[in-house]
Design an enzyme around this catalytic site. Structure first.
Site, mmCIF file in Angstrom:
data_model
loop_
_atom_site.group_PDB
_atom_site.id
_atom_site.type_symbol
_atom_site.label_atom_id
_atom_site.label_comp_id
_atom_site.label_asym_id
_atom_site.label_seq_id
_atom_site.Cartn_x
_atom_site.Cartn_y
_atom_site.Cartn_z
ATOM 1 C CE LYS A 36 -2.183 -0.836 3.896
ATOM 2 N NZ LYS A 36 -1.662 -2.164 4.267
ATOM 3 N NE ARG A 69 -4.737 -1.068 9.517
ATOM 4 C CZ ARG A 69 -3.615 -0.434 9.206
ATOM 5 N NH1 ARG A 69 -3.638 0.639 8.474
ATOM 6 N NH2 ARG A 69 -2.471 -0.878 9.644
ATOM 7 N NE ARG A 80 7.198 -2.809 6.250
ATOM 8 C CZ ARG A 80 5.883 -2.607 6.182
ATOM 9 N NH1 ARG A 80 5.317 -2.247 5.041
ATOM 10 N NH2 ARG A 80 5.132 -2.783 7.256
ATOM 11 N NE ARG A 136 5.890 -0.367 10.290
ATOM 12 C CZ ARG A 136 4.757 -0.346 9.576
ATOM 13 N NH1 ARG A 136 4.749 0.113 8.342
ATOM 14 N NH2 ARG A 136 3.633 -0.780 10.097
ATOM 15 N NE ARG A 173 1.596 -4.465 11.408
ATOM 16 C CZ ARG A 173 2.595 -4.344 10.548
ATOM 17 N NH1 ARG A 173 3.719 -4.994 10.741
ATOM 18 N NH2 ARG A 173 2.477 -3.584 9.501
HETATM 19 P P1 AMP Z 1 0.508 0.739 8.819
HETATM 20 O O1 AMP Z 1 1.716 1.558 8.579
HETATM 21 O O2 AMP Z 1 -0.653 1.173 7.958
HETATM 22 O O3 AMP Z 1 0.770 -0.743 8.759
HETATM 23 O O4 AMP Z 1 0.046 1.051 10.331
HETATM 24 C C1 AMP Z 1 0.884 0.737 11.418
HETATM 25 C C2 AMP Z 1 0.088 0.735 12.712
HETATM 26 O O5 AMP Z 1 -0.460 2.035 12.938
HETATM 27 C C3 AMP Z 1 -1.097 -0.209 12.724
HETATM 28 O O6 AMP Z 1 -0.737 -1.541 13.087
HETATM 29 C C4 AMP Z 1 -1.970 0.453 13.785
HETATM 30 O O7 AMP Z 1 -1.481 0.209 15.092
HETATM 31 C C5 AMP Z 1 -1.763 1.926 13.485
HETATM 32 N N1 AMP Z 1 -2.745 2.418 12.475
HETATM 33 C C6 AMP Z 1 -2.492 2.855 11.216
HETATM 34 N N2 AMP Z 1 -3.619 3.240 10.595
HETATM 35 C C7 AMP Z 1 -4.626 3.031 11.493
HETATM 36 C C8 AMP Z 1 -6.029 3.211 11.456
HETATM 37 N N3 AMP Z 1 -6.654 3.670 10.364
HETATM 38 N N4 AMP Z 1 -6.732 2.900 12.567
HETATM 39 C C9 AMP Z 1 -6.142 2.433 13.675
HETATM 40 N N5 AMP Z 1 -4.822 2.221 13.779
HETATM 41 C C10 AMP Z 1 -4.068 2.518 12.698
#
Ligand code: AMP
Length: 220
Positions: A14, A89, A128, A161, A172
């Site tokens: 993404k 999400r 990653r 990360r 996740r």
């Molecule tokens: P990502 O970089 O999109 O994988 O997001 C990393 C982490 O940020 C996720 O595992 C959540 O803990 C938090 N996060 C990101 N976007 C959201 C969202 N829309 N709602 C809730 N938590 C989020």
């Protein structure tokens, strides 16, 4: 003017694709994960509250994420359109987004889901590496930087990360299945959802997404 949502499980691509699409269509990339990580790095109150949820692979509470998204979408640079990456999400976030867009008399043109099977996701996430400064992403084997630990684009430090570590990846992926898959259904039932195969080169997948967007917009 084009408003897009890019969906897909963690590791589907993404972030990579939404950066490219935002440059191609001159629209703003809004990545809730990137905004949250920047807040954690800067130790803002939001970052301090969000950190613990992120580190165990859980979703950050809707209230915090929604405030952040409202603020971000109201900025001038979103007036030409936006691509949402990592939001919504869960179904309450999708409903809240509908409310925000209605208020701003905006709509969603297409929701693209990048589909990748679980074994491949784990392979991608475990290798990653991400730039602390510009959020560019690499993979130690499939897309290595020229110098290990250094970003090719901005020369700053790369890191793994916390939530890409094995223990958290599993959590996740479970959250994706239980909370985010219902969002796919939400948009599919509204005729907005289009799936794209996420296996292939970065360019191939970008082209598949662009094609899907064209089809989706053709129907409206
Ligand atoms: P990502 O970089 O999109 O994988 O997001 C990393 C982490 O940020 C996720 O595992 C959540 O803990 C938090 N996060 C990101 N976007 C959201 C969202 N829309 N709602 C809730 N938590 C989020």
């Amino acid at each position: 003017m084009m408003n897009l949502i890019l969906m897909g499980p963690p590791g589907a691509g993404k972030g990579t694709q939404s950066k490219l699409l935002s440059e191609r269509f001159l629209i703003s990339q809004v990545s809730t994960g990137d905004i949250l990580r920047a807040n954690v790095k800067d130790k803002t109150p939001l970052g301090q509250e969000a950190r613990e949820y992120m580190n165990r692979g859980a979703l950050v509470p809707d209230k915090l994420v929604l405030e952040m998204v409202v603020e971000r979408l109201s900025r001038g640079n979103c007036s030409n359109g936006f691509i949402l990456d990592g939001f919504p999400r869960n179904v309450p976030q999708a409903e809240a987004l509908d409310g925000m867009l209605k208020e701003g008399k905006k709509g969603i043109d297409a929701v693209i889901g990048i589909e990748v099977e679980k074994r491949e996701l784990i392979r991608r996430l475990s290798g990653r590496r991400v730039c602390r400064t510009c959020a560019a992403a690499y993979h130690v084997m499939f897309n290595p930087p020229v110098n290990i630990d250094t970003c090719d684009k901005c020369g700053k430090e790369l890191y793994q990360r916390d939530d890409d570590k094995e223990e958290t990846v599993d959590a996740r992926l479970k959250v994706y299945d239980s909370e985010t898959v219902p969002v796919v259904e939400y948009y599919r039932s509204r005729g907005l959802y289009m799936a794209v195969n996420g296996i292939g080169s970065v360019d191939q997948i970008t082209e598949a997404i662009v094609k899907a967007i064209g089809k989706g917009r053709g129907h409206t």
